[in-house]
Each structure stands twice: as C-alpha cells, then as structure tokens.
Design an enzyme around this catalytic site. Structure first.
Site, short mmCIF file in Angstrom:
data_model
loop_
_atom_site.label_atom_id
_atom_site.label_comp_id
_atom_site.label_asym_id
_atom_site.label_seq_id
_atom_site.Cartn_x
_atom_site.Cartn_y
_atom_site.Cartn_z
N ILE A 178 0.83 -1.21 0.00
CA ILE A 178 0.00 0.00 0.00
C ILE A 178 0.87 1.26 0.00
O ILE A 178 0.61 2.22 -0.74
CB ILE A 178 -0.92 -0.03 1.24
CG1 ILE A 178 -2.00 -1.13 1.07
CG2 ILE A 178 -1.56 1.33 1.50
CD1 ILE A 178 -2.79 -1.44 2.32
N ASN A 203 1.87 4.82 7.65
CA ASN A 203 1.33 3.61 7.02
C ASN A 203 1.89 2.30 7.59
O ASN A 203 1.28 1.25 7.42
CB ASN A 203 1.61 3.70 5.50
CG ASN A 203 1.37 2.39 4.80
OD1 ASN A 203 0.24 1.91 4.73
ND2 ASN A 203 2.43 1.78 4.29
N TYR A 213 -3.22 -6.84 16.99
CA TYR A 213 -3.33 -6.07 15.73
C TYR A 213 -4.63 -5.27 15.74
O TYR A 213 -4.64 -4.06 15.49
CB TYR A 213 -3.28 -7.04 14.55
CG TYR A 213 -3.37 -6.37 13.20
CD1 TYR A 213 -2.28 -5.69 12.67
CD2 TYR A 213 -4.55 -6.42 12.45
CE1 TYR A 213 -2.36 -5.07 11.43
CE2 TYR A 213 -4.64 -5.81 11.21
CZ TYR A 213 -3.54 -5.13 10.70
OH TYR A 213 -3.62 -4.52 9.46
N LYS A 254 -5.06 -1.19 15.89
CA LYS A 254 -5.67 -0.47 14.77
C LYS A 254 -6.91 0.32 15.23
O LYS A 254 -7.20 1.39 14.69
CB LYS A 254 -6.01 -1.44 13.64
CG LYS A 254 -4.77 -2.03 12.95
CD LYS A 254 -3.96 -0.95 12.25
CE LYS A 254 -2.89 -1.51 11.33
NZ LYS A 254 -2.13 -0.46 10.64
N LEU A 261 -4.67 -7.01 -1.75
CA LEU A 261 -3.70 -7.98 -2.27
C LEU A 261 -2.30 -7.37 -2.35
O LEU A 261 -1.84 -6.96 -3.41
CB LEU A 261 -4.16 -8.50 -3.64
CG LEU A 261 -5.50 -9.23 -3.62
CD1 LEU A 261 -5.97 -9.55 -5.03
CD2 LEU A 261 -5.42 -10.50 -2.77
N THR A 262 -1.64 -7.29 -1.19
CA THR A 262 -0.26 -6.81 -1.11
C THR A 262 0.64 -8.02 -0.84
O THR A 262 0.15 -9.10 -0.48
CB THR A 262 -0.09 -5.83 0.07
OG1 THR A 262 -0.38 -6.53 1.27
CG2 THR A 262 -1.01 -4.64 -0.06
N1 LIG Z 1 -2.84 -5.72 2.99
C1 LIG Z 1 -3.95 -5.76 3.69
O1 LIG Z 1 -4.83 -6.59 3.45
C2 LIG Z 1 -4.18 -4.76 4.79
C3 LIG Z 1 -5.46 -4.70 5.36
C4 LIG Z 1 -5.69 -3.79 6.37
C5 LIG Z 1 -4.68 -2.94 6.79
N2 LIG Z 1 -3.45 -3.03 6.23
C6 LIG Z 1 -2.42 -2.11 6.71
O2 LIG Z 1 -1.82 -1.45 5.62
C7 LIG Z 1 -0.48 -1.09 5.96
C8 LIG Z 1 0.48 -1.55 4.88
O3 LIG Z 1 0.35 -2.95 4.75
P1 LIG Z 1 0.83 -3.74 3.44
O4 LIG Z 1 -0.13 -4.86 3.26
O5 LIG Z 1 1.07 -2.79 2.34
O6 LIG Z 1 2.19 -4.37 4.00
P2 LIG Z 1 3.58 -4.71 3.27
O7 LIG Z 1 4.25 -5.72 4.15
O8 LIG Z 1 3.40 -5.02 1.82
O9 LIG Z 1 4.38 -3.35 3.42
C9 LIG Z 1 4.74 -2.87 4.67
C10 LIG Z 1 6.04 -2.09 4.55
O10 LIG Z 1 6.37 -1.61 5.87
C11 LIG Z 1 7.73 -1.90 6.13
N3 LIG Z 1 7.90 -2.07 7.58
C12 LIG Z 1 7.45 -3.08 8.35
N4 LIG Z 1 7.80 -2.89 9.63
C13 LIG Z 1 8.48 -1.72 9.66
C14 LIG Z 1 9.10 -0.97 10.70
N5 LIG Z 1 9.08 -1.39 11.98
N6 LIG Z 1 9.71 0.20 10.37
C15 LIG Z 1 9.72 0.64 9.10
N7 LIG Z 1 9.16 -0.02 8.07
C16 LIG Z 1 8.55 -1.19 8.35
C17 LIG Z 1 8.07 -3.15 5.36
O11 LIG Z 1 9.45 -3.24 5.09
C18 LIG Z 1 7.21 -2.94 4.09
O12 LIG Z 1 7.94 -2.23 3.09
C19 LIG Z 1 -0.22 -1.69 7.35
O13 LIG Z 1 -0.44 -0.72 8.35
C20 LIG Z 1 -1.27 -2.78 7.45
O14 LIG Z 1 -1.61 -3.06 8.80
C21 LIG Z 1 -3.17 -3.91 5.24
#
Ligand SMILES: NC(=O)c1ccc[n+]([C@@H]2O[C@H](COP(=O)([O-])OP(=O)(O)OC[C@H]3O[C@@H](n4cnc5c(N)ncnc54)[C@H](O)[C@@H]3O)[C@@H](O)[C@H]2O)c1
Length: 272
Positions: free
Chosen positions: A18, A90, A158, A162, A192-193
């Site tokens: 994201i 994020n 989690y 949130k 879908l990440t």
């Molecule tokens: N993908 C989903 O379905 C979904 C759903 C609801 C919420 N989210 C939220 O969206 C956000 C992004 O998720 P995503 O799916 O894109 O994840 P992702 O794992 O694809 O990307 C997360 C990024 O954050 C970085 N990261 C992780 N821990 C870190 C830290 N301690 N310090 C600095 N960087 C760090 C990782 O290196 C990665 O580049 C998150 O907050 C997640 O909780 C995702």
C-alpha cells in the site's frame, strides 16, 4: 498540474504494498515524496522507479519502532525538501504465530505491535506537527484496518492497535484543526499486497472475495487513491474521519451468504 502539486510527503513503510503504491501515485500527481522503510534497498528501488517516471523522491532507513528513527525521517524530509505537508503513517504489521487469542497470545508481541502500529502514529505526528504549524497546515493520514472494527478469532493485538489508530486520528484532528492540520485514516479490508499474499493461502483469499459485496478483492491502488484524495486540498473540509475501503465486505448482515444459499435451496426444492 498534479492533484498534490507543490506538496511534500513522508510515507512510512513505502517500500512495499500500500505504501509503495501510494508513494508512486503521489509522485505521479507532482508531490515530492520521502519513503521511509525498514527495507532501505526496497525504498531506494522505489525512488529509482519514481525518478525514471519523471517524479521526485528520496529514501531513508526507518525503524517505526524507534522514536529517534521516526524523528530523523521527519527531519530528513524537511531538510531535503524544506517542509512537510503530508505525513502518511502507514507502517503496520502482525504475526499470525504470536498474535493469537487473548488467553494464548504472546505478551511481548502485544507490546511490539502497540509500539509499531500505534505509537509510531503518535510519534510521526508529534514530530511533523510543529513543522506543519510553521508552514500553515498539513494533512496527516493513518492506515488503520477493518480489524480495528470487526473482531477476529486471533490477531487481538493487531485489532486493538488499529482501533487505537482510529481513536488517535480523531484526537489529532481535534487538537490541531485550528492550525489547519487535518488528520484522517483509511481502513483497508483485505488488499492484495505482498504481506497479505504471504500470510494467507489462496483459499482464504477466495473466501474474502465471496463475502465482498463487489466481485473482486482490493488492490494497493484502491487505498492509494483514497490517500491521494485525503492528502490533496480536494478533501479540505474533511478531518477526523476514517474511510473504510473494503469492497462492501462488512456492510451486510453476516448471515447473508448462508441465507442466500438457504433461499436458493428452497427455490430448487419448490421447482422439483
Ligand atoms: N494488505 C492488507 O490486506 C491490509 C489490510 C488492512 C490494513 N493493512 C495495513 O496497511 C499497511 C500496509 O500494509 P501492506 O499490506 O502494504 O504491508 P507490506 O508488508 O506489503 O508493506 C509494509 C512495509 O512496511 C515496512 N515495515 C514493516 N515494519 C516496519 C518498521 N518497523 N519500520 C519501518 N518499516 C517497516 C516493510 O518493510 C514494508 O515495506 C499496514 O499498516 C497494514 O496493517 C493492510
């Protein structure tokens, strides 16, 4: 002219999923973008791709679990591009082996997730707000999750972290609105990440799709476009809100799928 032309943005966790989609979109819409991430190599690769596409970006190592690292990322943004207009908090994560139900969950994991998922939002905002006050305002956007609204069998930490992000969003909006600093959140459903596709088997992705009102699962761009809107002046009268971007997964009575299957069985029984 792009939708965020002239603005400077810091995106945490911008090397993947994201955050990456949002970094690329904000840069395409003419913002200068700083990508802070644990994965510096990934952040640098994203910067390279943004520059090749004609945008402006810079990368910095960020550990969202450490206050000094978050402060450094904010200061780097201001020293590189002279201000910070947009802060996208994020970073967020879970661990499906340790973040379990209340009786069985690992308490160290609870502390870690509260720190990385919730406190990082407080800290990023704490360091960015004084700079935004000096330049006459800004937009803070936080990634929460539908897990902050709907409970699950596991992932207690989690979900609670949130839900905290939703609450903190309102507090920041309330406290700094008069400084023209807006604060909103985006609550994704399944997107879908790489994280989602690594954690969940394909069968589970199909279950999510089945229960969506829409016939597909979400993609990183679906969140990126929402963040772009909240980052731009198009949303200048919106603050303290959480926008749910979840394909209608949570809008209906949860028994609807069983009810539909009962009705269709009843109809075929009548025809026989
Ligand atoms: N993908 C989903 O379905 C979904 C759903 C609801 C919420 N989210 C939220 O969206 C956000 C992004 O998720 P995503 O799916 O894109 O994840 P992702 O794992 O694809 O990307 C997360 C990024 O954050 C970085 N990261 C992780 N821990 C870190 C830290 N301690 N310090 C600095 N960087 C760090 C990782 O290196 C990665 O580049 C998150 O907050 C997640 O909780 C995702």
């Amino acid at each position: 002219m792009g939708r965020v032309s002239g603005k400077v943005a810091l995106i945490t966790g911008g090397a993947s999923g994201i955050g990456l989609a949002t970094a690329k979109l904000l840069a395409k819409e003419d913002a200068k973008v700083v990508i802070g991430d644990f994965n510096l190599e990934g952040a640098e690769q994203a910067v390279k791709e943004i520059k090749e596409a004609g945008g402006e970006a810079a990368a910095i190592f960020l550990d969202a679990g450490k206050a000094e690292s978050i402060e450094e990322a904010v200061e780097f943004t201001v020293s590189t591009y002279s201000k910070i207009d947009i802060l996208y908090n994020n970073v967020g994560l879970t661990n499906l082996q340790k973040d379990l139900d209340v009786v069985n969950m690992d308490l160290d994991e609870w502390d870690r997730l509260m720190n990385v998922n919730l406190k990082s939002v407080l800290l990023g905002s704490r360091y960015a707000i004084p700079h935004m006050q000096k330049t006459g305002g800004g937009s803070i956007i936080n990634t929460t999750s539908m897990a902050g609204f709907a409970s699950d069998a596991i992932r207690s930490a989690y979900g609670a972290s949130k839900a905290g992000v939703v609450s903190l969003t309102g507090y920041i909006a309330t406290q700094y609105g008069k400084d023209r600093i807006r604060c909103n959140a985006v609550a994704p459903g399944l997107i879908l990440t790489p994280a989602a596709e690594k954690n969940l088997p394909p069968q589970v992705l199909e279950i999510f799709k089945k229960y969506n009102a829409l016939p597909y699962n979400g993609e990183p761009d679906d969140i990126a476009y929402t963040v772009l809107f909240l980052a731009s002046d198009e949303s200048k009268y919106i603050t303290g809100q959480t926008i749910k971007v979840e394909g209608g997964h949570y809008i209906a009575n949860p028994s609807i799928a069983d009810f539909q299957s009962f009705m269709s069985q009843a109809r075929s029984n009548t025809k026989e």
